[in-house]
Motif scaffolding. Sequence first.
Motif, PDB file in Angstrom:
ATOM      1  N   TYR A 150       0.703  -1.360   0.016  1.00 11.81           N
ATOM      2  CA  TYR A 150       0.118   0.059  -0.060  1.00 11.81           C
ATOM      3  C   TYR A 150       0.925   1.272   0.112  1.00 11.81           C
ATOM      4  O   TYR A 150       0.225   2.466  -0.099  1.00 11.81           O
ATOM      5  CB  TYR A 150      -0.875   0.028   1.235  1.00 11.81           C
ATOM      6  N   GLY A 151       2.112   1.142   0.127  1.00 14.96           N
ATOM      7  CA  GLY A 151       2.933   2.270   0.229  1.00 14.96           C
ATOM      8  C   GLY A 151       2.807   2.874  -1.236  1.00 14.96           C
ATOM      9  O   GLY A 151       3.414   3.875  -1.439  1.00 14.96           O
ATOM     10  N   SER A 152       2.528   2.107  -1.948  1.00 11.03           N
ATOM     11  CA  SER A 152       2.510   2.741  -3.538  1.00 11.03           C
ATOM     12  C   SER A 152       1.130   3.431  -3.705  1.00 11.03           C
ATOM     13  O   SER A 152       0.088   2.912  -3.248  1.00 11.03           O
ATOM     14  CB  SER A 152       2.670   1.430  -4.592  1.00 11.03           C
ATOM     15  N   GLY A 153       1.241   4.320  -4.374  1.00 11.64           N
ATOM     16  CA  GLY A 153      -0.091   5.236  -4.691  1.00 11.64           C
ATOM     17  C   GLY A 153      -0.924   4.342  -5.654  1.00 11.64           C
ATOM     18  O   GLY A 153      -2.047   4.479  -5.576  1.00 11.64           O
ATOM     19  N   VAL A 154      -0.509   3.485  -6.348  1.00 10.34           N
ATOM     20  CA  VAL A 154      -1.398   2.395  -7.210  1.00 10.34           C
ATOM     21  C   VAL A 154      -1.966   1.389  -6.305  1.00 10.34           C
ATOM     22  O   VAL A 154      -3.160   1.228  -6.218  1.00 10.34           O
ATOM     23  CB  VAL A 154      -0.384   1.877  -8.272  1.00 10.34           C
ATOM     24  N   TRP A 155      -1.060   0.829  -5.631  1.00  9.14           N
ATOM     25  CA  TRP A 155      -1.592  -0.404  -4.881  1.00  9.14           C
ATOM     26  C   TRP A 155      -2.331   0.100  -3.658  1.00  9.14           C
ATOM     27  O   TRP A 155      -2.979  -0.637  -2.838  1.00  9.14           O
ATOM     28  CB  TRP A 155      -0.407  -1.352  -4.542  1.00  9.14           C
ATOM     29  N   SER A 172       6.552  -3.630  -7.307  1.00  2.81           N
ATOM     30  CA  SER A 172       6.239  -2.311  -7.189  1.00  2.81           C
ATOM     31  C   SER A 172       7.622  -1.240  -6.796  1.00  2.81           C
ATOM     32  O   SER A 172       8.431  -2.139  -6.142  1.00  2.81           O
ATOM     33  CB  SER A 172       5.222  -1.930  -6.114  1.00  2.81           C
ATOM     34  N   ALA A 173       7.616  -0.182  -7.215  1.00  2.00           N
ATOM     35  CA  ALA A 173       8.675   0.792  -6.694  1.00  2.00           C
ATOM     36  C   ALA A 173       8.143   1.743  -5.538  1.00  2.00           C
ATOM     37  O   ALA A 173       8.488   2.968  -5.567  1.00  2.00           O
ATOM     38  CB  ALA A 173       9.263   1.507  -7.992  1.00  2.00           C
ATOM     39  N   PHE A 174       6.901   1.611  -5.328  1.00  2.00           N
ATOM     40  CA  PHE A 174       6.311   2.566  -4.284  1.00  2.00           C
ATOM     41  C   PHE A 174       6.077   3.663  -5.072  1.00  2.00           C
ATOM     42  O   PHE A 174       6.255   4.886  -4.694  1.00  2.00           O
ATOM     43  CB  PHE A 174       6.963   2.655  -2.796  1.00  2.00           C
ATOM     44  N   GLU A 175       5.563   3.459  -6.512  1.00  2.00           N
ATOM     45  CA  GLU A 175       5.254   4.640  -7.516  1.00  2.00           C
ATOM     46  C   GLU A 175       3.925   5.273  -6.872  1.00  2.00           C
ATOM     47  O   GLU A 175       3.266   5.163  -6.409  1.00  2.00           O
ATOM     48  CB  GLU A 175       5.180   4.026  -8.781  1.00  2.00           C
ATOM     49  N   MET A 214       2.719   0.454 -15.349  1.00  2.00           N
ATOM     50  CA  MET A 214       3.715  -0.673 -15.550  1.00  2.00           C
ATOM     51  C   MET A 214       3.708  -1.443 -14.222  1.00  2.00           C
ATOM     52  O   MET A 214       4.021  -2.604 -14.292  1.00  2.00           O
ATOM     53  CB  MET A 214       5.127  -0.008 -16.041  1.00  2.00           C
ATOM     54  N   THR A 215       3.597  -1.069 -13.208  1.00  2.00           N
ATOM     55  CA  THR A 215       3.622  -1.756 -11.966  1.00  2.00           C
ATOM     56  C   THR A 215       2.457  -2.677 -11.957  1.00  2.00           C
ATOM     57  O   THR A 215       2.591  -3.944 -11.553  1.00  2.00           O
ATOM     58  CB  THR A 215       3.593  -0.943 -10.665  1.00  2.00           C
ATOM     59  N   VAL A 216       1.370  -2.381 -12.601  1.00  2.00           N
ATOM     60  CA  VAL A 216       0.214  -3.282 -12.845  1.00  2.00           C
ATOM     61  C   VAL A 216       0.533  -4.270 -13.697  1.00  2.00           C
ATOM     62  O   VAL A 216       0.201  -5.532 -13.430  1.00  2.00           O
ATOM     63  CB  VAL A 216      -1.014  -2.426 -13.025  1.00  2.00           C
ATOM     64  N   LEU A 217       0.894  -3.833 -14.862  1.00  2.00           N
ATOM     65  CA  LEU A 217       1.336  -4.779 -16.018  1.00  2.00           C
ATOM     66  C   LEU A 217       2.286  -5.737 -15.547  1.00  2.00           C
ATOM     67  O   LEU A 217       2.109  -7.033 -15.773  1.00  2.00           O
ATOM     68  CB  LEU A 217       1.658  -4.147 -17.336  1.00  2.00           C
ATOM     69  N   VAL A 218       3.350  -5.365 -15.080  1.00  2.85           N
ATOM     70  CA  VAL A 218       4.495  -6.331 -14.755  1.00  2.85           C
ATOM     71  C   VAL A 218       4.037  -7.439 -13.670  1.00  2.85           C
ATOM     72  O   VAL A 218       4.576  -8.472 -13.547  1.00  2.85           O
ATOM     73  CB  VAL A 218       5.778  -5.752 -14.614  1.00  2.85           C
ATOM     74  N   SER A 219       3.215  -6.775 -12.536  1.00  7.60           N
ATOM     75  CA  SER A 219       2.935  -7.713 -11.603  1.00  7.60           C
ATOM     76  C   SER A 219       2.019  -8.955 -11.969  1.00  7.60           C
ATOM     77  O   SER A 219       2.220  -9.975 -11.685  1.00  7.60           O
ATOM     78  CB  SER A 219       2.050  -6.864 -10.417  1.00  7.60           C
TER      79      SER A 219
END
Length: 533
Positions: A150-155, A172-175, A214-219
């Motif tokens: 959840y530290g990611s703005g996306v997740w 994730s890179a906590f994007e 990209m965090t979503v797609l690569v996950s």
Amino acid sequence: MAYSCSCSSSSSSTSSFFSIKPKTPSPKPHFPKPHFIKASTNPSPPPSQQQPKPISVSKPRRPLDENIRDEARRNNPTYSHLFSAKYVPFNPDPSHQTSDESYSLDEIVYRSRSGGLLDVEHDIAALKTYDGKYWRDLFDSRVGKTTWPYGSGVWSKKEWVLPEIDDADIVSAFEGNSNLFWAERYGKQFLGMNDLWVKHCGISHTGSFKDLGMTVLVSQVNRLRKMNRPVVGVGCASTGDTSAALSAYCASAGIPSIVFLPANRISIAQLVQPIANGAFVLSLDTDFDGCMHLIREVTSELPIYLANSLNSLRLEGQKTAAIEILQQFDWQVPDWVIVPGGNLGNIYAFYKGFHMCKELGLVDRIPRLVCAQAANANPLYLHYKSGWKDFKAVKANATFASAIQIGDPVSIDRAVYALKNSNGIVEEATEEELMDAMAEADSTGMFICPHTGVALTALIKLRKSGVIGKTDRTVVVSTAHGLKFTQSKIDYHSKEIKDMACRFANPPVHVKADFASVMDVLQRYLLSKSPNH
Ligand SMILES: Cc1ncc(COP(=O)(O)O)c(C=O)c1O
Ligand SMILES: N[C@@H](CCOP(=O)(O)O)C(=O)O
């Protein structure tokens, strides 16, 4: 194009004076509560009732064989049985509707049976089991933490993004959580505006908003590979930012990445990114549209997963920037959001994020969207000006906004849908307009990319025509970091661009290294800046 464009590595020019080498939840009783992290489940008492806390001397709390993923596995309950999402045809034509067409997100599919685009459809009924306040509080409770993921703005919006993925599969890179900058001086000085904001999506892991998708797609690819699905690598065509994001996220997960780049049409910084991250880089003698065509052919033949925004998974991540804007305004809705457009996935992603917030009761309306294009690559603008008559792809010409030099955008239908449903507008910017806008913005303390210059030009035009009012709360989306596009700034400030006045150039002054010469130029400078001058 008449002048030597900075975006081409072969044509990068260097000025003599720049000695730089070229280039509170209300769940229905039968639903368990989704996980709130501690801070929000146990709100602190008001400060007046708080006891002074002993200063804790922090020691490493985790044994060596543990990490934040393991912690998440133990602490985060799984809600995969509560929420779900699937691929469905995007905005299907009701006359040939095949209402039953849908695909699991674990399938490898990019197009509907009719050849149209796909969309990720969430189980809105399940999400609606929780009210708007619940979602607002949940998302707010996760901001600025390091809890995986959840530290990611996306997740931090995982339930609305990829609800069924295991936290352990997330790459994730906590994007996200990018800053929303109040453009006080720019707004006041150049536009007479008091409520102008720049959403800095380019201040991010690889320097552009592409990280969000990209965090979503690569996950998801990570998950597919663990399920032994036939995905040997992930590939994209790129004008520089998608390839940078793809290669970084793949490298982080140990997944091979393959990128198709149009030779001499992207900035050096963008070219270096996939090279450094170990991607297999193909430099092709064609433009972006040619690269896109090729990657689509190749990914239909080889076990390479397609990472461009034709793949609707990407947009699930990108839409979180819209949710974030609302969150940053304490869930108040801005009047306008201006987005530079190229392949046109992002404008739809913004629409989708805003629309979901309205549909799920977090806000009561959505902003008007503006899509801004470079005049040298303006198929959407021409389509808009024709009253949305037949769409025609164009041959995109060189532009300093090189990442949007796209003539045949894959998401044209998505963009038209987003604009029609948000009472939207399309604007364009000439090379001179976008470079001047960038220079003026930089002169107020920003350091934006030329694409943001395109968006600012749209704002300038809409302010001048009175469409956007002085007090309208307006957000300009800055899509990439200015440091990726320094050559364009060097060209501008060197006044080395053919047929461009470069009115706001601020070249360095070459001075003899002696006290008298330095004093002389400084005195003249200070005089020119004095209030009585
Ligand atoms: C920096 C930058 N801005 C804007 C865009 C346009 O985004 P989209 O292709 O989603 O329209 C892109 C990529 O196309 C980009 O890299
Ligand atoms: N600007 C993009 C162009 C491709 O867009 P995508 O969103 O479809 O991947 C890039 O940086 O490559």
